[in-house]
Design a protein around this motif. Structure first.
Motif, PDB file in Angstrom:
ATOM      1  N   VAL A 188       0.834  -1.207   0.000  1.00 51.72           N
ATOM      2  CA  VAL A 188       0.000   0.000   0.000  1.00 51.72           C
ATOM      3  C   VAL A 188       0.868   1.256   0.000  1.00 51.72           C
ATOM      4  CG1 VAL A 188      -1.626   1.346   1.398  1.00 51.72           C
ATOM      5  CG2 VAL A 188      -1.959  -1.123   1.110  1.00 51.72           C
ATOM      6  N   GLN A 189       1.815   1.304   0.915  1.00 52.11           N
ATOM      7  CA  GLN A 189       2.543   2.560   1.107  1.00 52.11           C
ATOM      8  C   GLN A 189       3.650   2.772   0.081  1.00 52.11           C
ATOM      9  OE1 GLN A 189       3.835   2.941   5.192  1.00 52.11           O
ATOM     10  NE2 GLN A 189       1.948   2.103   5.977  1.00 52.11           N
ATOM     11  N   GLN A 190       4.443   1.716  -0.157  1.00 50.19           N
ATOM     12  CA  GLN A 190       5.618   1.887  -1.005  1.00 50.19           C
ATOM     13  C   GLN A 190       5.361   1.540  -2.467  1.00 50.19           C
ATOM     14  OE1 GLN A 190       8.219   3.133   0.615  1.00 50.19           O
ATOM     15  NE2 GLN A 190       7.219   2.887   2.593  1.00 50.19           N
ATOM     16  N   ARG A 191       4.695   0.420  -2.688  1.00 50.86           N
ATOM     17  CA  ARG A 191       4.638  -0.091  -4.057  1.00 50.86           C
ATOM     18  C   ARG A 191       3.529   0.575  -4.868  1.00 50.86           C
ATOM     19  NH1 ARG A 191       5.035  -6.540  -3.022  1.00 50.86           N
ATOM     20  NH2 ARG A 191       5.572  -6.647  -5.232  1.00 50.86           N
ATOM     21  N   LEU A 192       2.465   1.031  -4.197  1.00 47.60           N
ATOM     22  CA  LEU A 192       1.395   1.729  -4.914  1.00 47.60           C
ATOM     23  C   LEU A 192       1.278   3.190  -4.480  1.00 47.60           C
ATOM     24  CD1 LEU A 192      -1.330  -1.082  -4.936  1.00 47.60           C
ATOM     25  CD2 LEU A 192      -0.320  -0.016  -6.957  1.00 47.60           C
ATOM     26  N   GLY A 193       1.306   3.421  -3.165  1.00 46.17           N
ATOM     27  CA  GLY A 193       1.112   4.781  -2.655  1.00 46.17           C
ATOM     28  C   GLY A 193       2.171   5.756  -3.131  1.00 46.17           C
ATOM     29  N   LYS A 194       3.422   5.344  -3.061  1.00 47.83           N
ATOM     30  CA  LYS A 194       4.504   6.258  -3.470  1.00 47.83           C
ATOM     31  C   LYS A 194       4.429   6.607  -4.949  1.00 47.83           C
ATOM     32  CE  LYS A 194       8.325   6.429  -0.300  1.00 47.83           C
ATOM     33  NZ  LYS A 194       9.737   6.128  -0.058  1.00 47.83           N
ATOM     34  N   PRO A 195       4.310   5.611  -5.866  1.00 46.89           N
ATOM     35  CA  PRO A 195       4.190   5.977  -7.282  1.00 46.89           C
ATOM     36  C   PRO A 195       2.978   6.869  -7.569  1.00 46.89           C
ATOM     37  CG  PRO A 195       4.666   3.639  -7.064  1.00 46.89           C
ATOM     38  CD  PRO A 195       4.398   4.153  -5.692  1.00 46.89           C
ATOM     39  N   LEU A 196       1.893   6.656  -6.807  1.00 48.92           N
ATOM     40  CA  LEU A 196       0.711   7.493  -7.008  1.00 48.92           C
ATOM     41  C   LEU A 196       0.917   8.910  -6.482  1.00 48.92           C
ATOM     42  CD1 LEU A 196      -2.260   5.111  -6.137  1.00 48.92           C
ATOM     43  CD2 LEU A 196      -2.095   6.512  -8.199  1.00 48.92           C
ATOM     44  N   GLY A 197       1.986   9.124  -5.771  1.00 49.63           N
ATOM     45  CA  GLY A 197       2.263  10.455  -5.225  1.00 49.63           C
ATOM     46  C   GLY A 197       1.438  10.763  -3.996  1.00 49.63           C
ATOM     47  N   ARG A 198       0.992   9.722  -3.316  1.00 46.16           N
ATOM     48  CA  ARG A 198       0.136   9.934  -2.142  1.00 46.16           C
ATOM     49  C   ARG A 198       0.888  10.637  -1.004  1.00 46.16           C
ATOM     50  NH1 ARG A 198      -3.950   9.247  -5.041  1.00 46.16           N
ATOM     51  NH2 ARG A 198      -5.486   7.623  -4.607  1.00 46.16           N
ATOM     52  N   GLN A 199       2.198  10.526  -1.042  1.00 48.89           N
ATOM     53  CA  GLN A 199       2.971  11.214  -0.002  1.00 48.89           C
ATOM     54  C   GLN A 199       3.706  12.414  -0.591  1.00 48.89           C
ATOM     55  OE1 GLN A 199       5.128   7.860   2.190  1.00 48.89           O
ATOM     56  NE2 GLN A 199       3.734   6.807   0.822  1.00 48.89           N
ATOM     57  N   ALA A 200       3.341  12.787  -1.816  1.00 49.59           N
ATOM     58  CA  ALA A 200       4.040  13.888  -2.496  1.00 49.59           C
ATOM     59  C   ALA A 200       3.044  14.915  -3.018  1.00 49.59           C
ATOM     60  CB  ALA A 200       4.889  13.326  -3.625  1.00 49.59           C
ATOM     61  N   GLY A 201       2.011  15.150  -2.249  1.00 48.75           N
ATOM     62  CA  GLY A 201       1.056  16.172  -2.642  1.00 48.75           C
ATOM     63  C   GLY A 201       0.139  15.764  -3.775  1.00 48.75           C
ATOM     64  N   GLY A 202       0.136  14.490  -4.138  1.00 49.46           N
ATOM     65  CA  GLY A 202      -0.784  13.998  -5.157  1.00 49.46           C
ATOM     66  C   GLY A 202      -0.189  13.922  -6.554  1.00 49.46           C
TER      67      GLY A 202
ATOM     68  N   TRP B 370      -1.646  15.091   0.960  1.00 53.00           N
ATOM     69  CA  TRP B 370      -0.590  14.142   1.343  1.00 53.00           C
ATOM     70  C   TRP B 370      -1.221  13.086   2.249  1.00 53.00           C
ATOM     71  CZ3 TRP B 370      -0.220  19.370   1.237  1.00 53.00           C
ATOM     72  CH2 TRP B 370       0.809  19.950   0.470  1.00 53.00           C
ATOM     73  N   GLN B 371      -0.886  11.851   1.976  1.00 55.00           N
ATOM     74  CA  GLN B 371      -1.346  10.808   2.880  1.00 55.00           C
ATOM     75  C   GLN B 371      -0.181  10.404   3.776  1.00 55.00           C
ATOM     76  OE1 GLN B 371      -3.373   7.933   0.394  1.00 55.00           O
ATOM     77  NE2 GLN B 371      -5.230   9.185   0.463  1.00 55.00           N
ATOM     78  N   VAL B 372      -0.464  10.372   5.047  1.00 53.96           N
ATOM     79  CA  VAL B 372       0.591  10.105   6.021  1.00 53.96           C
ATOM     80  C   VAL B 372       0.280   8.796   6.752  1.00 53.96           C
ATOM     81  CG1 VAL B 372       1.835  10.978   8.034  1.00 53.96           C
ATOM     82  CG2 VAL B 372       0.926  12.579   6.340  1.00 53.96           C
ATOM     83  N   TYR B 373       1.248   7.900   6.701  1.00 55.45           N
ATOM     84  CA  TYR B 373       1.108   6.643   7.433  1.00 55.45           C
ATOM     85  C   TYR B 373       1.882   6.784   8.736  1.00 55.45           C
ATOM     86  CZ  TYR B 373      -0.013   5.341   2.666  1.00 55.45           C
ATOM     87  OH  TYR B 373      -0.555   5.314   1.419  1.00 55.45           O
TER      88      TYR B 373
END
Lengths: 317, 519
Positions: A188-202, B370-373
């Motif tokens: 969830v966090q690394q393999r999909l979330g990061k490429p989707l930019g979920r932790q980079a403002g979208g 931003w989504q924060v875990y």
């Protein structure tokens, strides 16, 4: 399921070693493509193994030697440029960021297949590094398999005996569930979330796709879900069904959510790097389904089983 | 009419100091071992050195951890202080410093809250005011005038009362439907113990879980009385040892069993010890203490607080503790779900809760999200505890708002997507995901953005509607805001309020006036 998965990975690394030797002996587009395919197959075969990463396995550091991401190109180039012999034993002495699947991905795929081939043709030591790294990978895979196998260190017996030994932190079920939760968190966090930019403002981050440029990310993610499905079908589901709890339909709900997640991943066209811009909704759906799956494992499954979701060992009351 | 002199005479009746001396020795050793164990496991660095933020208690944000080497030294100092307490060396100073320094470590981060740590803080504070160094203590050797064979009986009762508070409130906390009617969470925990040699088969039996649930409740509620009564005392203490040894063997509860087994020795009187045999007299240099029940108390040395003041302080200290565990009665909702009033109320090993939390930070100006875990910023223990405790979720949301403010986003909104499973039930949303937590005030009671838990949904005022929905759909979602649903039974339009459990594709099958009026 655990030991056969390890055996399958050993077989794939043997194939990869043979393909690497062929590539080093004669670097052509065909031998490179064969080595790349063998690497992809090995990477997919690797995916079930982290689901059984218990504390004892962690202590062996064998898994880190196989897949410590990201790799360190500067170190690898330094080793190639040096005069030291490039053998499996030599690579075995290198740090984890110069070994294993990520190092081979760097040598075989980046920055492009054509560039990788040109580099291999230009410097024979590069081919030697590929062979040495593949041989080291294979030997590590064999060692990991031997750690589990009855004919080796027989960790299988220890693992089974540890189930319900009176300590929630060490029980086999607890460790297995924790390893699955950890793998799903990474998904969830690394393999999909990061490429989707979920932790980079979208903003989508194609360079954050796992093993970017190898075209294997989605196949690997599906392999992870498939392995989780197999663990559920191979005993965990029956264990849950037999376990009288206030959540009797959990096994069915886990199975259904696994299927939904698998379907959502299958709906994303390869490669993931491209799908992030061409099919963002499909990737977002897979991300959402994976999150629901993670919640079911991390919250409901762990709660029903009374599993401590952490490898920490603090007191409670 | 209250006869004050008679009450005073009753409370100041001299009794042997021996039970308090035994308590001092045992407690000091247990505390010392406990502190060494903490260092040995590497928990100082893991709990206080690694985290990037700490969940301090309201009003205690100024309490910050020392650098890890200093904090490790502090734990070692606590271990030494434990030995000082046991030997009666500089007792007041040792006990006072232990209480202060240990409480400091507990105030650093509420995710590490444990009932027995809270007990240690309370107990050491109480004992600080009592002359446990009056016999068999190095202090007496250094200053013979401190020697005393007796203490007023209220001192013994105060210590026993502190222990009784722990047990009785732990028993009261077990008076809930899950514990008594469903044997939860014991049924879950015991099922994990099937591999235990010999006992494993029995621990897997449902009736055993019920027996242990009811037995545990009755034990907690009544054990102080059995310990007080001389005729049942030996058997009661055996029960204490058996109960805590069993729970210690089955569950990871650290030093708690040893602490209680040791502390409850204070219920034994000098007469009990005398009847055990003379070996104790030889083992401990208790000159005259064991047999001095009828002797008059030695005059108390002058203190900053007089005898009356000290008595009132202890009485007030204990009286406050009669209220604190029940404060959740004044808060709305289920304390097991919303945890408002959960801490400091002796809810020991009472629930199995797991949660998963994810936060979304939104910049309203740029629209960026931003989504924060939490596990990216917190230790596993912090993330685990935070994921099902609303006040900690709120604290983390405020922390994120500050983080983004420092990054140049001064007015972000913070939302939390939190799912929690309680005692093995399907997960429910804990927090309204539409509420900007960065703009919510802190409060002691359950905040309005905490959604009702599974128990509330089943037995609350909207029970009819909820039961209908449960029956129809098996529960599939919690709507975050109000919505209007048309009842299929009577066509009445029903406004379902915040947090009701509802399926997205099904309607309630029946309705009732109570449901409508509630809406």
């Amino acid at each position: 399921m655990i030991i056969p998965a390890h055996a399958a990975f050993v077989a794939e690394t043997a194939t990869l070693l043979a393909a690497s030797e062929a590539l080093a002996a004669d670097p052509t587009p065909a031998t490179l493509a064969a080595a790349q395919q063998a690497w992809q197959a090995a990477y997919v075969a690797w995916q079930p193994l982290p689901l059984s990463r218990t504390e004892a396995i962690r202590r062996t550091q064998l898994m880190s030697a196989i897949n410590k991401y990201p790799t360190n190109p500067r170190f690898i180039e330094g080793h190639i440029a040096s005069d030291a012999p490039l053998t499996a034993q030599q690579v075995n002495s290198f740090g984890a960021t110069s070994r294993g699947l990520p190092a081979l991905a760097y040598l075989l795929f980046t920055p492009s297949s054509a560039d990788a081939l040109a580099a291999l043709r230009a410097d024979a030591r590069r081919g030697q590094y590929v062979v040495a790294a593949a041989a080291d990978l294979h030997l590590t895979a064999v060692a990991l398999h031997a750690f589990w196998a009855a004919e080796g260190q027989n960790y299988r017996a220890t693992f089974i005996a540890s189930d319900g030994a009176g300590s929630q932190l060490r029980s086999g079920v607890s460790e297995l569930v924790n390893a699955q939760i950890n793998a799903l968190e990474v998904l969830v966090q690394q393999r999909l979330g990061k490429p989707l930019g979920r932790q980079a403002g979208g903003t989508p981050q194609p360079d954050q796709v796992e093993m970017a440029g190898t075209g294997v990310a989605l196949a690997a993610q599906r392999a992870t879900i498939h392995a989780v499905q197999e663990l559920l079908a191979g005993g965990l589901g029956a264990y849950l069904t037999a376990h009288a709890s206030p959540n009797p339909a959990l096994a069915e709900r886990l199975q259904a959510q696994l299927e939904r997640t698998q379907a959502a991943l299958a709906a994303i066209p390869e490669p993931l790097e491209q799908a992030l811009s061409t099919q963002p909704d499909a990737v977002a759906t897979a991300y959402a389904e994976s999150r629901t799956l993670l919640m079911l494992y991390k919250v409901e499954l762990a709660n029903v089983l009374g599993v401590t979701v952490t490898f920490g060992d603090t007191d409670g009351d | 009419m209250i006869n004050i002199p008679r009450i005073e005479a009753h409370l100041t009746r001299p009794v042997s100091i021996l039970p308090l001396v035994v308590l001092r020795v045992v407690l000091g050793v247990v505390l010392s071992l406990s502190m060494l164990r903490f260092v040995w496991h590497g928990w100082v660095a893991a709990q206080y050195g690694m985290p990037s933020m700490h969940f301090t208690y309201p009003g205690f944000g100024w309490v910050v951890p020392l650098p890890t080497p200093l904090l490790t030294s502090l734990y070692l100092l606590l271990a030494v202080l434990g030995l000082c307490i046991a030997s009666g060396l500089a007792y007041r100073l040792s006990m006072g410093m232990f209480c202060l320094l240990f409480t400091y470590t507990e105030l650093l981060d509420s995710t590490y809250y444990l009932n027995h740590y809270y007990f240690i803080s309370l107990f050491t504070f109480l004992l600080l005011w009592l002359p446990l160094h009056g016999s068999a203590a190095l202090d007496v050797r250094r200053r013979p005038p401190l020697a005393r064979a007796t203490v007023p009986v209220w001192m013994l009762w105060a210590v026993q009362g502190q222990l009784a508070i722990v047990y009785i409130f732990a028993g009261i906390a077990k008076l809930n439907p899950d514990w008594l009617l469903h044997a939860l969470p014991l049924r879950i925990w015991l099922h994990e113990q099937l591999g235990v040699p010999v006992l494993g088969f029995w621990l897997g039996q449902v009736w055993v879980a019920y027996a242990m649930s009811w037995g545990g409740m009755l034990f907690d509620l009544t054990i102080p009385f059995w310990l007080w009564w001389r005729r049942t005392r030996p058997l009661a203490y055996l029960a204490v040892v058996g109960f805590h040894a069993l729970t210690g063997a089955l569950f990871p509860i650290g030093m708690f069993p040893l602490l209680m087994i040791g502390s409850t020795l204070v219920f034994f009187t000098a007469r009990d010890y005398a009847s055990v045999g003379h070996w104790l007299h030889r083992a401990l240099p208790l000159r005259g203490a064991a047999g001095a029940i009828s002797a008059s108390p030695a005059p108390l040395p002058p203190r900053a607080l007089g005898r009356l003041g000290r008595g009132l302080l202890v009485a007030g200290f204990l009286a406050v503790q009669l209220v604190i565990p029940l404060r959740h009665w004044f808060y709305a909702g289920d304390v097991l779900w919303n945890e408002a009033g959960f801490r400091f109320s002796w809810r020991v090993m009472l629930v199995e809760k797991t949660g998963s939390a994810m936060f979304t930070v939104v910049d309203p100006h740029s629209g960026q999200q931003w989504q924060v875990y939490p596990n990216d910023q917190l230790t596993p223990q912090q993330a685990k505890q935070m994921a099902f405790q609303p006040d900690l979720i709120h604290t983390f949301a405020l922390h994120l708002a500050r983080q983004w403010h420092a990054r140049g986003y001064p007015a972000v909104h913070v939302y939390a997507d939190v799912w929690v499973s309680l005692n093995g039930r399907p997960a429910h949303r804990l927090v309204d995901p539409t509420v900007d937590l960065a703009r919510q005030p802190r409060r002691l009671a359950a905040p309005p953005w905490v959604l009702p838990g599974p128990a509330a949904a089943q037995r609350g005022p909207r029970a009819n509607l909820h039961r209908a929905i449960y029956a129809e759909t098996g529960v599939s979602a919690v709507i975050p805001t109000s919505a209007t649903i048309c009842c299929t039974h009577c066509s009445m339009r029903v406004l379902v309020k915040l947090g009701a459990v509802v399926s997205s594709n099904a309607k309630p099958t029946k309705c009732s006036p109570s449901t409508a009026s509630d809406a």
